[in-house]
Design a protein around this motif. Structure first.
Motif, mmCIF file in Angstrom:
data_model
loop_
_atom_site.group_PDB
_atom_site.id
_atom_site.type_symbol
_atom_site.label_atom_id
_atom_site.label_comp_id
_atom_site.label_asym_id
_atom_site.label_seq_id
_atom_site.Cartn_x
_atom_site.Cartn_y
_atom_site.Cartn_z
ATOM 1 N N ARG A 50 4.713 7.858 2.711
ATOM 2 C CA ARG A 50 4.344 6.801 3.663
ATOM 3 C C ARG A 50 5.615 6.068 4.079
ATOM 4 O O ARG A 50 6.664 6.232 3.456
ATOM 5 N N ASP A 69 -5.375 0.065 5.497
ATOM 6 C CA ASP A 69 -5.373 1.471 5.874
ATOM 7 C C ASP A 69 -6.520 1.787 6.812
ATOM 8 O O ASP A 69 -7.512 1.047 6.884
ATOM 9 N N ALA A 119 -1.819 1.885 -0.457
ATOM 10 C CA ALA A 119 -1.868 0.971 0.689
ATOM 11 C C ALA A 119 -2.772 -0.237 0.444
ATOM 12 O O ALA A 119 -3.800 -0.146 -0.227
ATOM 13 N N TYR A 143 1.891 -1.040 2.794
ATOM 14 C CA TYR A 143 1.566 0.154 2.010
ATOM 15 C C TYR A 143 1.894 -0.010 0.526
ATOM 16 O O TYR A 143 1.707 0.925 -0.254
ATOM 17 N N ASN A 165 -1.877 7.012 -3.014
ATOM 18 C CA ASN A 165 -1.933 6.178 -1.811
ATOM 19 C C ASN A 165 -2.173 4.742 -2.275
ATOM 20 O O ASN A 165 -3.263 4.399 -2.712
ATOM 21 N N PRO A 224 -5.452 7.619 6.853
ATOM 22 C CA PRO A 224 -4.045 8.044 6.786
ATOM 23 C C PRO A 224 -3.882 9.558 6.861
ATOM 24 O O PRO A 224 -4.475 10.301 6.079
#
Length: 346
Positions: A170, A253, A250, A176, A248, A256
């Motif tokens: 990312r 979001d 984040a 994030y 992930n 993604p």
């Protein structure tokens, strides 16, 4: 069948080494199918980008018959407002393409502006059920066309007996929460000493990358962490294959693409439950979901995958099956049908 020429208005910045947006892929796939496509803007400067969008819409008004305008929150929302004002003056039919997990929060603060923009469009498209649901407060008939993948580019490898090889992909930006991945690494390392985390992505200049480095130094994790930087889009499948678990972290979001890419490759996904992720991922079916900003819960989910090969195998297989539904062969005809319909009624 002859298709109407299309103007695509958004960010086309990959030539500058920045992230490749899905709009660039859409333009290329349309062109390959015989569509005439004009794109704007490729300008890196925000001021020049807006100027290029407006002048392209005006100067090339005889070269396109309808437009697709990308809509983001924040300052970029003004670009869409300005471009759509020009398009209405030119009496050009246009479609709005909503982006970003923060757009519903922006719409709550600027409901009047958002309602006006969406109301005048000939159609509005959301790439996720999350955006479709939350933006219906401002227009009811929002269409769902998911962000696509070129699924053949993502070779599948079944994960079952996992290595403690973690991947994060990312932009290094506060929304994030990249430093949370290092916190997860620290906790997992207590139980899996050979764990390694590789974090790919460009630096966005808000200090997030420096925070990641400081956090790793504070815990003595420099040897367990790699920071290769931005990875070119065409190399994403290759770098994902080097890991078994995708993180992930984040805080905000939508849907993604990096998570979808990890799913296509068969990685086991552990993600925060924020924004559109619960609409994309089903807990314990194709991913494990944890509360936002909860490094303990994410570390425990990683350890669970390392201890439960049956669970890892189920998530890996199910994730690939879901990703196949986002292939361009499925999604592109939806765009073509919409363009033809809007032009016919515009």
């Amino acid at each position: 069948m002859s298709h109407p020429p299309v103007l695509l208005v958004g960010n086309f910045l990959s030539r500058h080494g920045l992230g490749r947006a899905v709009g660039e892929d859409l333009s290329e796939h349309l062109h390959a199918r015989g569509w005439q496509v004009i794109t704007t803007s490729h300008q890196r400067s925000r001021a020049l980008r807006l100027a290029d969008m407006l002048t392209t819409a005006l100067k090339q008004r005889n070269q396109y018959r309808l437009a697709l305008v990308e809509v983001y929150s924040g300052a970029a929302f003004r670009w869409a407002e300005a471009v759509c004002l020009i398009l209405r003056w030119l009496k050009k039919p246009y479609i709005l393409w909503l982006h970003g997990g923060n757009l519903p929060h922006f719409a709550q603060k600027c409901s009047g502006r958002v309602s006006r923009l969406l109301r005048h469009a000939h159609a509005v498209v959301a790439p996720s059920a999350y955006l479709q649901e939350h933006m219906r407060l401002y227009r009811q008939d929002i269409l769902l066309i998911p962000n696509p993948l070129e699924i053949r580019r993502y070779p599948f490898r079944l994960r079952r007996d996992l290595r403690p090889s973690l991947v994060w992909l990312r932009a290094f930006h506060a929304i994030y929460r990249p430093a949370m991945a290092v916190e997860v690494l620290r906790r997992v390392k207590e139980w899996a000493p050979d764990v390694h985390l590789t974090m790919y992505g460009p630096e966005k200049g808000d200090g997030s990358l420096q925070e990641v480095r400081r956090t790793a130094q504070r815990y003595g994790l420099e040897g367990a962490l790699s920071l290769p930087g931005r990875v070119p889009k065409e190399e994403v499948p290759q770098v994902l294959q080097q890991g078994d678990i995708f993180l992930n972290t984040a805080g905000v979001d939508n849907t993604p693409v990096s998570v979808m890419e990890a799913m296509a490759c068969g990685l086991c996904v552990v993600s925060t439950r924020v924004g559109g992720t619960p609409y994309l991922l089903q807990h314990e079916q194709d991913a494990l979901l944890v509360p936002p900003a909860d490094a303990d819960a994410m570390a425990e989910a990683v350890l669970r995958l390392l201890r439960e090969p049956d669970l890892a195998e189920r998530l890996s297989c199910s994730a690939r099956r879901k990703a196949e539904a986002f292939d361009w062969s499925v999604v592109l005809p939806q765009w073509e049908k919409l363009f033809d319909e809007v032009f016919a009624h515009g």
